[in-house]
Design a protein around this motif. Sequence first.
Motif, mmCIF file in Angstrom:
data_model
loop_
_atom_site.group_PDB
_atom_site.id
_atom_site.type_symbol
_atom_site.label_atom_id
_atom_site.label_comp_id
_atom_site.label_asym_id
_atom_site.label_seq_id
_atom_site.Cartn_x
_atom_site.Cartn_y
_atom_site.Cartn_z
ATOM 1 N N ASN A 33 0.854 -1.194 0.000
ATOM 2 C CA ASN A 33 0.000 0.000 0.000
ATOM 3 C C ASN A 33 0.884 1.235 0.000
ATOM 4 N N ASN A 34 0.808 2.011 -1.078
ATOM 5 C CA ASN A 34 1.589 3.242 -1.207
ATOM 6 C C ASN A 34 0.619 4.412 -1.324
ATOM 7 N N ASN A 35 0.377 5.064 -0.158
ATOM 8 C CA ASN A 35 -0.531 6.205 -0.123
ATOM 9 C C ASN A 35 -1.901 5.882 -0.699
ATOM 10 N N GLY A 36 -2.418 4.693 -0.380
ATOM 11 C CA GLY A 36 -3.752 4.306 -0.812
ATOM 12 C C GLY A 36 -3.814 3.529 -2.105
ATOM 13 N N THR A 37 -2.712 3.495 -2.875
ATOM 14 C CA THR A 37 -2.649 2.668 -4.079
ATOM 15 C C THR A 37 -2.124 1.293 -3.700
ATOM 16 N N VAL A 38 -2.804 0.231 -4.143
ATOM 17 C CA VAL A 38 -2.556 -1.106 -3.613
ATOM 18 C C VAL A 38 -2.113 -2.073 -4.707
ATOM 19 N N ASP A 39 -1.078 -2.864 -4.401
ATOM 20 C CA ASP A 39 -0.679 -4.026 -5.202
ATOM 21 C C ASP A 39 -0.979 -5.282 -4.396
ATOM 22 N N THR A 40 -1.497 -6.334 -5.042
ATOM 23 C CA THR A 40 -1.766 -7.600 -4.364
ATOM 24 C C THR A 40 -1.116 -8.747 -5.126
ATOM 25 N N TYR A 41 -0.547 -9.678 -4.365
ATOM 26 C CA TYR A 41 0.076 -10.873 -4.922
ATOM 27 C C TYR A 41 -0.410 -12.066 -4.101
ATOM 28 N N ASP A 42 -0.983 -13.074 -4.763
ATOM 29 C CA ASP A 42 -1.505 -14.251 -4.067
ATOM 30 C C ASP A 42 -1.038 -15.520 -4.771
ATOM 31 N N SER A 43 -0.685 -16.502 -3.959
ATOM 32 C CA SER A 43 -0.192 -17.767 -4.509
ATOM 33 C C SER A 43 -0.650 -18.916 -3.620
ATOM 34 N N ASN A 44 -1.099 -19.996 -4.233
ATOM 35 C CA ASN A 44 -1.462 -21.212 -3.501
ATOM 36 C C ASN A 44 -0.873 -22.416 -4.229
ATOM 37 N N THR A 45 -0.232 -23.286 -3.459
ATOM 38 C CA THR A 45 0.365 -24.494 -4.022
ATOM 39 C C THR A 45 -0.027 -25.697 -3.174
ATOM 40 N N LYS A 46 -0.562 -26.710 -3.831
ATOM 41 C CA LYS A 46 -0.902 -27.969 -3.166
ATOM 42 C C LYS A 46 -0.004 -29.060 -3.731
ATOM 43 N N THR A 47 0.691 -29.771 -2.828
ATOM 44 C CA THR A 47 1.649 -30.795 -3.247
ATOM 45 C C THR A 47 1.350 -32.101 -2.542
ATOM 46 N N LEU A 48 1.256 -33.173 -3.315
ATOM 47 C CA LEU A 48 1.093 -34.531 -2.781
ATOM 48 C C LEU A 48 2.306 -35.342 -3.205
ATOM 49 N N LEU A 49 2.976 -35.939 -2.236
ATOM 50 C CA LEU A 49 4.236 -36.650 -2.497
ATOM 51 C C LEU A 49 4.189 -38.031 -1.869
ATOM 52 N N GLY A 50 4.523 -39.041 -2.656
ATOM 53 C CA GLY A 50 4.672 -40.396 -2.145
ATOM 54 C C GLY A 50 6.054 -40.932 -2.455
ATOM 55 N N THR A 51 6.727 -41.501 -1.461
ATOM 56 C CA THR A 51 8.064 -42.058 -1.668
ATOM 57 C C THR A 51 8.154 -43.451 -1.040
ATOM 58 N N HIS A 52 9.020 -44.257 -1.616
ATOM 59 C CA HIS A 52 9.263 -45.605 -1.085
ATOM 60 C C HIS A 52 10.703 -45.994 -1.400
ATOM 61 N N THR A 53 11.376 -46.550 -0.417
ATOM 62 C CA THR A 53 12.761 -46.990 -0.589
ATOM 63 C C THR A 53 12.846 -48.504 -0.429
ATOM 64 N N ILE A 54 13.433 -49.141 -1.437
ATOM 65 C CA ILE A 54 13.673 -50.583 -1.414
ATOM 66 C C ILE A 54 15.130 -50.798 -1.017
ATOM 67 N N LYS A 55 15.353 -51.534 0.078
ATOM 68 C CA LYS A 55 16.708 -51.752 0.575
ATOM 69 C C LYS A 55 17.136 -53.181 0.285
ATOM 70 N N LEU A 56 18.094 -53.298 -0.621
ATOM 71 C CA LEU A 56 18.678 -54.587 -0.949
ATOM 72 C C LEU A 56 20.004 -54.736 -0.222
ATOM 73 N N ASP A 57 20.749 -55.768 -0.531
ATOM 74 C CA ASP A 57 21.990 -56.049 0.186
ATOM 75 C C ASP A 57 22.996 -54.911 0.046
ATOM 76 N N LYS A 58 23.229 -54.471 -1.179
ATOM 77 C CA LYS A 58 24.221 -53.422 -1.431
ATOM 78 C C LYS A 58 23.626 -52.207 -2.128
ATOM 79 N N THR A 59 22.315 -52.196 -2.318
ATOM 80 C CA THR A 59 21.675 -51.132 -3.093
ATOM 81 C C THR A 59 20.420 -50.634 -2.407
#
Length: 577
Positions: free
Chosen positions: A269-295
């Motif tokens: 807000n600069n002396n009554g003049t207004v700038d607006t910035y809006d952002s929304n982010t939705k993130t869904l993450l799935g991970t799985h680790t397979i543990k072998l003998d050396k890997t």
Amino acid sequence: MVHRLRTYLLGLFLWSSSAVSEPLEITIYLMRSASDLQHKTYTHDYIEAESYKDLDLNIVQSGTEGQMSSTFVRGTNSNHTLFTLNGMPIKDHSTPTGVDDIGQHSMIGVNSVEIIKGPMATVYGPNAVGGVVNMTSFATTEKYIDFSMGSNNTQTQTVKYGEYINNHLIDFTIQNKKSDGISVYPQGDEKDGFETQNYNLKTTSAIGGYWINTNFNSKHNETDLDNSGSDALNYTSDWKFNNQYIDIISPSGNSKLAFNNVTHERTYNNNGTVDTYDSNTKTLLGTHTIKLDKTDISLGIENENVNADFDTEINGYVSSVDKKRKNQGYFVNTDTLLTDDLLLTLGTRYDNLSSFDDQQTYRIGLGYNGWRTSYSTAYKAPTVYEMYGQDNFGFLGNPNLSPENSKTYEIGYGNKHIDFALYRTEIDNLLVYQGNTYQNDSATSTRKGADVTLTAHKGNIRFLNKTDYVIAQDSDGNELVRRPQWSNNMNITWYDNKNTSVSADWNYYGSHVDIDSNTWQRKDVGGVSTFDLSAKHTKNKVTYYTNINNLFDKQYERPDGYNQNGRTLTAGIKINF
């Protein structure tokens, strides 16, 4: 082989209906993987930060606390560093060029910060060209109140309370901080103040062998601003950040499903003049680790939905954007012990993007007896403004932009006394502003340099020194602004049985090129050294502390036209229960 820099440990006392069980330990991996090998082939740092100023990064803030900031990792651009909370992006997609403003974030609720230098696109996807700054936040049983006062009428009050209720650990923190500040414009008379309220609620629950973690953040900053090159008497910013996070982790710790919802709302807000910035982010993450003998094989799938819009009118600059975009990413990384000392890391990620062509990134790394080397690719996605924005001065976005693409070569070595890395990053399709729009540069720009960290202990004295050497150039060989070739942070700490400590810091920010705030021409700026002192003493769960920053009252601007604090003093008390 669990590496302490990659994990956090929770000793949990769990109550059943009949008896109290033994303390349990759970390991949660921060790098979207349950592999304890991956860290051996990249350069990273681990910090318990009380403020973003503790991160030992090239963070250029346009004035004092509350003002806008930009982060340059290894000489890459300010939009090439990805900031994450518990491994999930918290990016503000409404910023025109995609710059993340870490200076707006309090470290309240953050237990530690892991800084990964170099591309991590095969795990994190877009915008991790220079590196990733991952803030970890999890519930603990610590209970305390903290009060401090300092120069410029700076006052901070913090209350934290963590407690078990049956099989649930609940942790709540509230903080209020305000300061009269100084005039951001060097020749200004009006002080530019700052006030922030921060709320953080975290939980950890054990249900049927699974672990469920939640994290809710709410931050509200109000700041007085100045114009570039002039004082402003009625110019303010209002920034609201809300983040909701939940994950569920399998009993083995090898599988995790996480969801994050992050919202940025900024009003100027600069002396009554207004700038607006809006952002929304939705993130869904799935991970799985397979543990072998050396890997270890780490698999992941990530879905991200972004909505960004802004409207500006201040200083006659009229512009607007309202766009949505999606990204679906799939990644796999393998860590294989070829011998007891030789590690091979391979990774790739495929991103299906709604706004431009799909992207695939790669990484290969080797680790051997402390030595490491890697080759990796990354990309930075154009912002919605760069592609679709328009203004009344003739700017029109370019919907045909391609992502910036990079490749990085690195070799390094680390032990308990020294860690160093040599690197070279080449960036193609870099976005440049030409002819009232953005274009992809047809030539290649380079970033190259070295990171060196020295650590030593002798008796009750600890020595830590971090040196960065950076050559950052555009495709014509011109030095890029606000990226000094040399920077250095040195800390010497004396401690006595961990109850008393005294620290001295030397901070050097080398000579560099900047933009003159009045003429908008390039100018050479000399290096600046500042010195800080701090001390604390703990007795009977009460800690008394004091800090003197900029001990010799160095007067300087960074960037040009934006005043920085002279000598400041802070004193406080923290009472644990």
